[in-house]
Design an enzyme around this catalytic site. Structure first.
Site, PDB file in Angstrom:
ATOM      1  N   HIS A  78     -22.300  -1.592 -14.620  1.00  0.00           N
ATOM      2  CA  HIS A  78     -21.532  -0.759 -13.689  1.00  0.00           C
ATOM      3  C   HIS A  78     -20.958   0.442 -14.439  1.00  0.00           C
ATOM      4  O   HIS A  78     -19.838   0.361 -14.965  1.00  0.00           O
ATOM      5  CB  HIS A  78     -20.364  -1.558 -13.105  1.00  0.00           C
ATOM      6  CG  HIS A  78     -20.771  -2.596 -12.112  1.00  0.00           C
ATOM      7  ND1 HIS A  78     -20.912  -2.317 -10.776  1.00  0.00           N
ATOM      8  CD2 HIS A  78     -21.074  -3.904 -12.261  1.00  0.00           C
ATOM      9  CE1 HIS A  78     -21.280  -3.416 -10.136  1.00  0.00           C
ATOM     10  NE2 HIS A  78     -21.387  -4.401 -11.018  1.00  0.00           N
ATOM     11  N   ILE A 109      -0.579   3.602  -8.201  1.00  0.00           N
ATOM     12  CA  ILE A 109      -0.701   4.999  -8.645  1.00  0.00           C
ATOM     13  C   ILE A 109       0.597   5.434  -9.327  1.00  0.00           C
ATOM     14  O   ILE A 109       0.584   6.204 -10.291  1.00  0.00           O
ATOM     15  CB  ILE A 109      -1.029   5.932  -7.443  1.00  0.00           C
ATOM     16  CG1 ILE A 109      -2.372   5.548  -6.822  1.00  0.00           C
ATOM     17  CG2 ILE A 109      -1.016   7.395  -7.866  1.00  0.00           C
ATOM     18  CD1 ILE A 109      -3.588   5.794  -7.717  1.00  0.00           C
ATOM     19  N   LYS A 116       2.116   1.880  -5.210  1.00  0.00           N
ATOM     20  CA  LYS A 116       2.765   1.367  -6.417  1.00  0.00           C
ATOM     21  C   LYS A 116       1.855   1.501  -7.637  1.00  0.00           C
ATOM     22  O   LYS A 116       2.285   1.900  -8.711  1.00  0.00           O
ATOM     23  CB  LYS A 116       3.071  -0.114  -6.203  1.00  0.00           C
ATOM     24  CG  LYS A 116       4.433  -0.499  -6.659  1.00  0.00           C
ATOM     25  CD  LYS A 116       4.763  -1.949  -6.358  1.00  0.00           C
ATOM     26  CE  LYS A 116       3.957  -2.644  -5.340  1.00  0.00           C
ATOM     27  NZ  LYS A 116       3.432  -3.949  -5.721  1.00  0.00           N
ATOM     28  N   GLU A 121     -19.608   2.988 -13.382  1.00  0.00           N
ATOM     29  CA  GLU A 121     -18.432   3.600 -12.743  1.00  0.00           C
ATOM     30  C   GLU A 121     -17.117   3.210 -13.426  1.00  0.00           C
ATOM     31  O   GLU A 121     -16.126   3.918 -13.341  1.00  0.00           O
ATOM     32  CB  GLU A 121     -18.376   3.239 -11.248  1.00  0.00           C
ATOM     33  CG  GLU A 121     -18.139   1.768 -10.902  1.00  0.00           C
ATOM     34  CD  GLU A 121     -19.428   0.968 -10.742  1.00  0.00           C
ATOM     35  OE1 GLU A 121     -20.447   1.339 -11.376  1.00  0.00           O
ATOM     36  OE2 GLU A 121     -19.408  -0.043 -10.016  1.00  0.00           O
ATOM     37  N   CYS A 167     -26.079  -1.945 -10.516  1.00  0.00           N
ATOM     38  CA  CYS A 167     -26.144  -3.401 -10.476  1.00  0.00           C
ATOM     39  C   CYS A 167     -26.998  -3.862  -9.298  1.00  0.00           C
ATOM     40  O   CYS A 167     -28.213  -3.827  -9.388  1.00  0.00           O
ATOM     41  CB  CYS A 167     -24.731  -3.990 -10.457  1.00  0.00           C
ATOM     42  SG  CYS A 167     -24.699  -5.688 -11.029  1.00  0.00           S
ATOM     43  N   SER A 208       0.809  -1.230   0.000  1.00  0.00           N
ATOM     44  CA  SER A 208       0.000   0.000   0.000  1.00  0.00           C
ATOM     45  C   SER A 208       0.843   1.281   0.000  1.00  0.00           C
ATOM     46  O   SER A 208       0.453   2.271   0.598  1.00  0.00           O
ATOM     47  CB  SER A 208      -0.956   0.071   1.195  1.00  0.00           C
ATOM     48  OG  SER A 208      -1.666  -1.101   1.325  1.00  0.00           O
ATOM     49  N   ASP A 239       8.459 -11.393  -0.662  1.00  0.00           N
ATOM     50  CA  ASP A 239       7.342 -12.337  -0.487  1.00  0.00           C
ATOM     51  C   ASP A 239       7.657 -13.629  -1.240  1.00  0.00           C
ATOM     52  O   ASP A 239       8.158 -13.575  -2.373  1.00  0.00           O
ATOM     53  CB  ASP A 239       6.036 -11.785  -1.106  1.00  0.00           C
ATOM     54  CG  ASP A 239       5.536 -10.532  -0.415  1.00  0.00           C
ATOM     55  OD1 ASP A 239       6.035 -10.235   0.682  1.00  0.00           O
ATOM     56  OD2 ASP A 239       4.666  -9.848  -1.002  1.00  0.00           O
TER      57      ASP A 239
HETATM   58  N1  GLN Z   1     -25.520  -9.875  -6.423  1.00  0.00           N
HETATM   59  C1  GLN Z   1     -26.079  -9.417  -7.653  1.00  0.00           C
HETATM   60  C2  GLN Z   1     -25.945 -10.446  -8.770  1.00  0.00           C
HETATM   61  O1  GLN Z   1     -25.174 -11.368  -8.677  1.00  0.00           O
HETATM   62  C3  GLN Z   1     -25.496  -8.082  -8.064  1.00  0.00           C
HETATM   63  C4  GLN Z   1     -24.047  -8.120  -8.387  1.00  0.00           C
HETATM   64  C5  GLN Z   1     -23.376  -6.780  -8.413  1.00  0.00           C
HETATM   65  O2  GLN Z   1     -23.875  -5.815  -7.849  1.00  0.00           O
HETATM   66  N2  GLN Z   1     -22.212  -6.693  -9.026  1.00  0.00           N
HETATM   67  O3  GLN Z   1     -26.600 -10.350  -9.786  1.00  0.00           O
END
Ligand code: GLN
Length: 546
Positions: A507, A19, A17, A509, A381, A14, A148
């Protein structure tokens, strides 16, 4: 032919690395040098998809559906590239590939060993990414810390590459930490010396040492590291903690790292142009009026579990010239008769992705709060499943509506496996992953946000909207604004009678970048910033006859 930069870490994990790798990418790209990045993870999982977010933070999904380490998200955001499965390598993948080859008889009765079989497999991954990306420079982060046990084959492969590609085509960067001792008020270099010794024992002499520290690094310390670790004085790069990760490329550039890499690798660059990054950082540092958002999730104790969500919110906030005031609400605290008053002061509610039943009812309560009080809501999601469950309970007049993920016997399975998915029991590699096309419905908020159709966004889930409830929920005011091209899958839905309540099965994001916020996040913040903050309501006009 591509050149390679290997980035190793010393002293502790942490130290930033990931970034550093992302920032090296930024400063090279600012010189019109094409770059790509790869992360080597020493654990034996084939991918981090089966690990708890508490252990590993967010699982980042690439467009081609690889479940990867969150560092890949930083590479994408900093270098502004879409990476692929080749950018993520784990020991688990390497060993299972070597063993599969042995079973197939590919090694003709030989003894299978770490050197050369495992290391060759690793080197193949380096070369495969180089060939596929055709990048001028491939930056490779060796996960974990030097010393490691698990990391040894990766380091050995990185060492062997020097002879294969030649001294000018490879560079080793070591990122370490200089701890500060309060009693003597000084930074200590000894752990750095030890970790460099450890690297040398493996046969790697670093060319550049980047020193993370929470305090300014004196000339004396730089000289000392240069002498003891046998690197040039200008190749000891101080990396003092900065207030935003987006400042790191500027710091590295200022310390001369870009020029140093160009000289050492004999690259042919254009003059660097980091003006956009400078603007971004200036903007981040300018005081702005905050927008208060609640993130209601299951894993909020470890904020890394929502890394890309936080970054996407940040990109959207900057677009609107505001500041992000993010409160992290553990969804369990909202369950049963839990106090939802924490939501009273927020201007927007976001329910991110997640797995498992814990905390779900709290998320549903947050969605009820958003719907009833007309607070902007963005569901990602699982956040879409929650929005659908909540709306169904209201529309069907029954608290039994649920996802079969949380109640297999529910009377109203509004979220379920699709008929052709039933019977799946294995948990690894059974999800809908990566980019899928989505057609947006004209006039919807989703269509307004993206301004184009179809769009491609990344998925990672097993359960889907159950089409048997489509009509009933539509009648009650749910809008299906994003559908798969065959119309079978609901990808985005909205609540008609609400200023901005929208959720996506994908997603969004993961595709947000600084300077190009994802459209859903951008419009979510656009709606949230117009919600009056608690206490910000204008006073009632006082009339004289009151
Ligand atoms: N648990 C939900 C699914 O499997 C949503 C998954 C998620 O939010 N990435 O569909």
């Amino acid at each position: 032919m591509s050149k390679y930069i290997f980035v190793t870490g010393g002293v502790v994990s942490s130290v930033g690395k990931g970034i550093t790798v992302a920032s090296i990418g930024t400063i090279l790209k600012s010189r019109q040098i094409s770059v790509t990045a790869q992360k080597l993870d020493p654990y034996l999982n084939v991918d981090p998809g089966t690990m708890s977010p508490y252990q590993h933070g967010e699982v980042f999904v690439t467009q081609d559906g690889a479940e990867t380490d969150l560092d890949l998200g930083n590479y994408e955001r900093f270098i502004d590239v879409n990476l692929t499965t080749e950018s993520s390598v784990t020991s688990g993948q390497i060993y299972s590939e070597v063993i599969a080859k042995e079973r197939r008889g590919d090694f003709l009765g030989g003894t299978i060993q770490v050197v050369p079989h495992v290391t060759s497999e690793i080197k193949d991954r380096f070369k495969r990414l180089a060939e596929k990306s055709k990048a001028d420079v491939v930056i490779i982060e060796v996960g974990g810390t030097v010393g490691d046990i698990e990391g040894l084959p990766f380091l050995e492969a990185a060492r062997q590459m020097r002879n294969e590609v030649g001294r000018d085509n490879i560079l080793y960067v070591h990122v370490t930490l200089l701890p500060y001792l309060n009693s003597t008020k000084e930074l200590k270099t000894k752990p750095t010396q030890h970790s460099v010794n450890e690297l040398r024992r493996i046969g790697i002499q670093p060319d550049i040492i980047a020193c993370r520290s929470d305090y300014p690094i004196s000339e004396e310390i730089r000289n000392k590291i240069s002498l003891f670790c046998d690197v040039e004085r200008k190749a000891v790069i101080p990396l003092t903690t900065v207030s935003t990760i987006y400042e790191v490329p500027l710091v590295l550039e200022e310390e001369g790292l870009g020029q140093l890499i160009v000289d050492k690798m004999k690259l042919k660059p254009r003059p660097p142009d980091l003006s956009q990054w400078q603007e971004l950082v200036n903007l981040i540092k300018t005081p702005r009026e905050p927008v208060k958002i609640a993130l209601v999730g299951k894993y909020v104790e470890l904020q890394d579990a929502y890394f890309s969500v936080r970054e996407a919110l940040q990109h959207a906030i900057l677009h609107h010239g505001r500041d992000l005031e993010l409160i992290w609400v553990p969804s369990e605290t909202l369950e049963n008769s839990g106090d939802v008053s924490v939501l009273r002061s927020v201007q927007g509610i976001i329910v991110p992705g997640g797995f498992g039943i814990r905390g779900i009812e709290g998320m549903v309560r947050a969605a009820t709060y958003a719907r009833e009080n007309k607070i902007p809501y963005l569901g990602l999601c699982l956040g879409m499943h929650v929005m659908v469950i909540e709306f169904s309970r209201y529309a069907l007049g029954s608290n039994e509506a649920n996802s079969t993920e949380f109640n297999a016997d529910t009377r109203y399975p509004v979220i379920d496996f699709l008929p052709d998915q039933k019977g799946q029991k294995i948990k690894g590699g059974t999800m809908r992953l990566g980019n899928y096309p989505c057609e947006l419905v004209n006039g919807s908020r989703a269509a307004q946000a993206y301004g184009q159709s179809p769009i491609y966004e990344r998925h990672r889930h097993r359960y889907e909207f159950n089409n048997e409830y489509r009509q009933r929920l539509e009648k009650a005011g749910m809008v299906y604004s994003g559908l798969s091209p065959d119309g079978r899958l609901v990808e985005v839905c909205e609540i008609a009678d609400h200023p901005w309540m929208l959720a996506s099965q994908f997603h969004p994001e993961f595709t947000s970048r600084p300077g190009h916020p994802n459209p859903l996040f951008r419009d979510f913040i656009g709606a949230a910033k117009n919600v009056l903050r608690e206490g910000a309501q204008p006073p009632l006009p006082l009339s004289s006859n009151l």
